[in-house]
Motif scaffolding. Structure first.
Motif, mmCIF file in Angstrom:
data_model
loop_
_atom_site.group_PDB
_atom_site.id
_atom_site.type_symbol
_atom_site.label_atom_id
_atom_site.label_comp_id
_atom_site.label_asym_id
_atom_site.label_seq_id
_atom_site.Cartn_x
_atom_site.Cartn_y
_atom_site.Cartn_z
ATOM 1 N N GLN A 167 0.850 -1.188 0.000
ATOM 2 C CA GLN A 167 0.000 0.000 0.000
ATOM 3 C C GLN A 167 0.887 1.240 0.000
ATOM 4 O O GLN A 167 1.717 1.428 0.866
ATOM 5 N N VAL A 168 0.669 2.084 -1.013
ATOM 6 C CA VAL A 168 1.460 3.293 -1.134
ATOM 7 C C VAL A 168 0.968 4.340 -0.129
ATOM 8 O O VAL A 168 -0.232 4.546 0.034
ATOM 9 N N GLN A 169 1.914 4.968 0.522
ATOM 10 C CA GLN A 169 1.569 6.034 1.454
ATOM 11 C C GLN A 169 2.492 7.218 1.215
ATOM 12 O O GLN A 169 3.706 7.053 1.050
ATOM 13 N N LEU A 170 1.905 8.409 1.197
ATOM 14 C CA LEU A 170 2.652 9.648 1.026
ATOM 15 C C LEU A 170 2.356 10.540 2.222
ATOM 16 O O LEU A 170 1.182 10.789 2.523
ATOM 17 N N VAL A 171 3.388 11.024 2.866
ATOM 18 C CA VAL A 171 3.214 11.871 4.038
ATOM 19 C C VAL A 171 3.998 13.160 3.834
ATOM 20 O O VAL A 171 5.230 13.139 3.763
ATOM 21 N N GLU A 172 3.259 14.264 3.756
ATOM 22 C CA GLU A 172 3.866 15.579 3.561
ATOM 23 C C GLU A 172 4.031 16.281 4.896
ATOM 24 O O GLU A 172 3.214 16.103 5.812
ATOM 25 N N SER A 173 5.064 17.106 4.991
ATOM 26 C CA SER A 173 5.301 17.876 6.203
ATOM 27 C C SER A 173 6.104 19.124 5.865
ATOM 28 O O SER A 173 6.634 19.250 4.753
ATOM 29 N N GLY A 174 6.171 20.031 6.821
ATOM 30 C CA GLY A 174 7.026 21.204 6.664
ATOM 31 C C GLY A 174 6.304 22.507 6.390
ATOM 32 O O GLY A 174 6.939 23.560 6.306
ATOM 33 N N GLY A 175 4.997 22.452 6.219
ATOM 34 C CA GLY A 175 4.253 23.680 5.975
ATOM 35 C C GLY A 175 4.166 24.548 7.209
ATOM 36 O O GLY A 175 4.625 24.169 8.294
ATOM 37 N N GLY A 176 3.570 25.715 7.030
ATOM 38 C CA GLY A 176 3.416 26.626 8.154
ATOM 39 C C GLY A 176 3.031 28.007 7.703
ATOM 40 O O GLY A 176 2.685 28.224 6.540
ATOM 41 N N LEU A 177 3.111 28.941 8.639
ATOM 42 C CA LEU A 177 2.798 30.343 8.379
ATOM 43 C C LEU A 177 4.107 31.107 8.253
ATOM 44 O O LEU A 177 4.974 31.009 9.128
ATOM 45 N N VAL A 178 4.234 31.874 7.182
ATOM 46 C CA VAL A 178 5.462 32.625 6.943
ATOM 47 C C VAL A 178 5.097 33.969 6.322
ATOM 48 O O VAL A 178 4.053 34.097 5.669
ATOM 49 N N SER A 219 0.102 30.623 -1.084
ATOM 50 C CA SER A 219 -0.662 29.991 -0.014
ATOM 51 C C SER A 219 -1.563 28.904 -0.592
ATOM 52 O O SER A 219 -2.314 29.150 -1.544
ATOM 53 N N ALA A 220 -1.478 27.717 -0.037
ATOM 54 C CA ALA A 220 -2.234 26.568 -0.546
ATOM 55 C C ALA A 220 -1.916 25.365 0.330
ATOM 56 O O ALA A 220 -1.019 25.422 1.182
ATOM 57 N N VAL A 221 -2.636 24.285 0.086
ATOM 58 C CA VAL A 221 -2.242 22.990 0.635
ATOM 59 C C VAL A 221 -1.349 22.330 -0.407
ATOM 60 O O VAL A 221 -1.719 22.235 -1.580
ATOM 61 N N TYR A 222 -0.180 21.899 0.021
ATOM 62 C CA TYR A 222 0.790 21.296 -0.875
ATOM 63 C C TYR A 222 0.800 19.778 -0.697
ATOM 64 O O TYR A 222 0.797 19.273 0.428
ATOM 65 N N TYR A 223 0.826 19.093 -1.830
ATOM 66 C CA TYR A 223 0.814 17.639 -1.851
ATOM 67 C C TYR A 223 1.959 17.127 -2.721
ATOM 68 O O TYR A 223 2.349 17.780 -3.694
ATOM 69 N N CYS A 224 2.434 15.955 -2.411
ATOM 70 C CA CYS A 224 3.330 15.270 -3.335
ATOM 71 C C CYS A 224 2.592 14.049 -3.880
ATOM 72 O O CYS A 224 1.644 13.550 -3.271
ATOM 73 N N ASN A 225 3.019 13.598 -5.039
ATOM 74 C CA ASN A 225 2.440 12.396 -5.617
ATOM 75 C C ASN A 225 3.288 11.933 -6.786
ATOM 76 O O ASN A 225 4.178 12.663 -7.242
ATOM 77 N N VAL A 226 3.007 10.741 -7.235
ATOM 78 C CA VAL A 226 3.646 10.214 -8.428
ATOM 79 C C VAL A 226 3.108 10.994 -9.625
ATOM 80 O O VAL A 226 1.893 11.131 -9.778
ATOM 81 N N TYR A 227 4.001 11.513 -10.445
ATOM 82 C CA TYR A 227 3.561 12.425 -11.503
ATOM 83 C C TYR A 227 2.749 11.710 -12.583
ATOM 84 O O TYR A 227 1.683 12.162 -12.954
ATOM 85 N N TRP A 231 -4.009 10.397 -2.621
ATOM 86 C CA TRP A 231 -3.403 11.614 -2.125
ATOM 87 C C TRP A 231 -3.267 11.570 -0.604
ATOM 88 O O TRP A 231 -4.143 11.061 0.096
ATOM 89 N N GLY A 232 -2.168 12.124 -0.114
ATOM 90 C CA GLY A 232 -1.990 12.260 1.323
ATOM 91 C C GLY A 232 -2.797 13.430 1.847
ATOM 92 O O GLY A 232 -3.618 14.010 1.136
ATOM 93 N N GLN A 233 -2.533 13.788 3.082
ATOM 94 C CA GLN A 233 -3.280 14.890 3.708
ATOM 95 C C GLN A 233 -2.749 16.255 3.288
ATOM 96 O O GLN A 233 -3.436 17.264 3.441
ATOM 97 N N GLY A 234 -1.550 16.276 2.758
ATOM 98 C CA GLY A 234 -0.973 17.545 2.363
ATOM 99 C C GLY A 234 -0.447 18.328 3.552
ATOM 100 O O GLY A 234 -0.610 17.934 4.713
ATOM 101 N N THR A 235 0.179 19.443 3.245
ATOM 102 C CA THR A 235 0.683 20.326 4.292
ATOM 103 C C THR A 235 0.329 21.762 3.920
ATOM 104 O O THR A 235 0.528 22.194 2.774
ATOM 105 N N GLN A 236 -0.226 22.492 4.864
ATOM 106 C CA GLN A 236 -0.726 23.835 4.607
ATOM 107 C C GLN A 236 0.418 24.847 4.626
ATOM 108 O O GLN A 236 1.213 24.880 5.568
ATOM 109 N N VAL A 237 0.459 25.663 3.583
ATOM 110 C CA VAL A 237 1.394 26.784 3.523
ATOM 111 C C VAL A 237 0.583 28.066 3.467
ATOM 112 O O VAL A 237 -0.286 28.213 2.605
ATOM 113 N N THR A 238 0.854 28.963 4.396
ATOM 114 C CA THR A 238 0.167 30.238 4.421
ATOM 115 C C THR A 238 1.208 31.355 4.432
ATOM 116 O O THR A 238 2.080 31.375 5.305
#
Length: 114
Positions: free
Chosen positions: A1-12, A90-98, A104-111
C-alpha cells in the motif's frame, strides 16, 4: 500500500522560506517521477514542480527561480525548497507520483502573510 506523508508547511511572511518534505512508502520510489502539487479551495490542484528519478526537474512558470525540488532516493523522499514566498503561494501542498498519481496524502498547509 502506497503512502505519502507531507510535512514542513506553516505560516510565513512574504519573502520568507519553507522547506517541504514528502516521505513515500510502499512503492519503488527511485523509478518514479515525483511531483509537488498545490490546491486552494475552489480551484483545481496544480502542478508546482516535478523531478525524475535521475533528477531532471520541471517547474511551473509561477515558481521558477524561487522553488527548488529535490529528492533522496535512499530515503524515499522528495523535497520542495520554497524561497521568496508570496501570498499567492498559499495553498495545501501535496506530493504524488507524476505519471500515475496514487491516493493523495493529507498535504501540508502553507500560508504566506502579506
Amino acid at each position: 500500500q502506497v503512502q505519502l506523508v507531507e510535512s514542513g508547511g506553516g505560516l510565513v511572511q512574504t519573502g520568507g522560506s519553507l522547506r517541504l518534505s514528502c516521505a513515500a512508502s510502499g512503492m519503488i520510489f527511485s523509478s518514479n517521477t515525483m511531483g509537488w502539487f498545490r490546491q486552494v479551495p475552489g480551484k483545481q490542484r496544480e502542478l508546482v514542480a516535478r523531478i525524475t528519478g535521475g533528477g531532471f526537474t520541471v517547474y511551473a512558470d509561477s515558481v521558477k527561480g524561487r522553488f527548488t525540488i529535490s529528492r533522496d532516493n535512499a530515503k524515499n523522499s522528495v523535497y520542495l525548497q520554497m524561497n521568496s514566498l508570496k501570498p499567492e503561494d498559499s495553498a495545501v501542498y501535496y506530493c504524488n507520483v507524476y505519471h500515475r498519481p496514487v491516493d493523495w496524502g493529507q498535504g501540508t498547509q502553507v500560508t504566506v502573510s502579506s
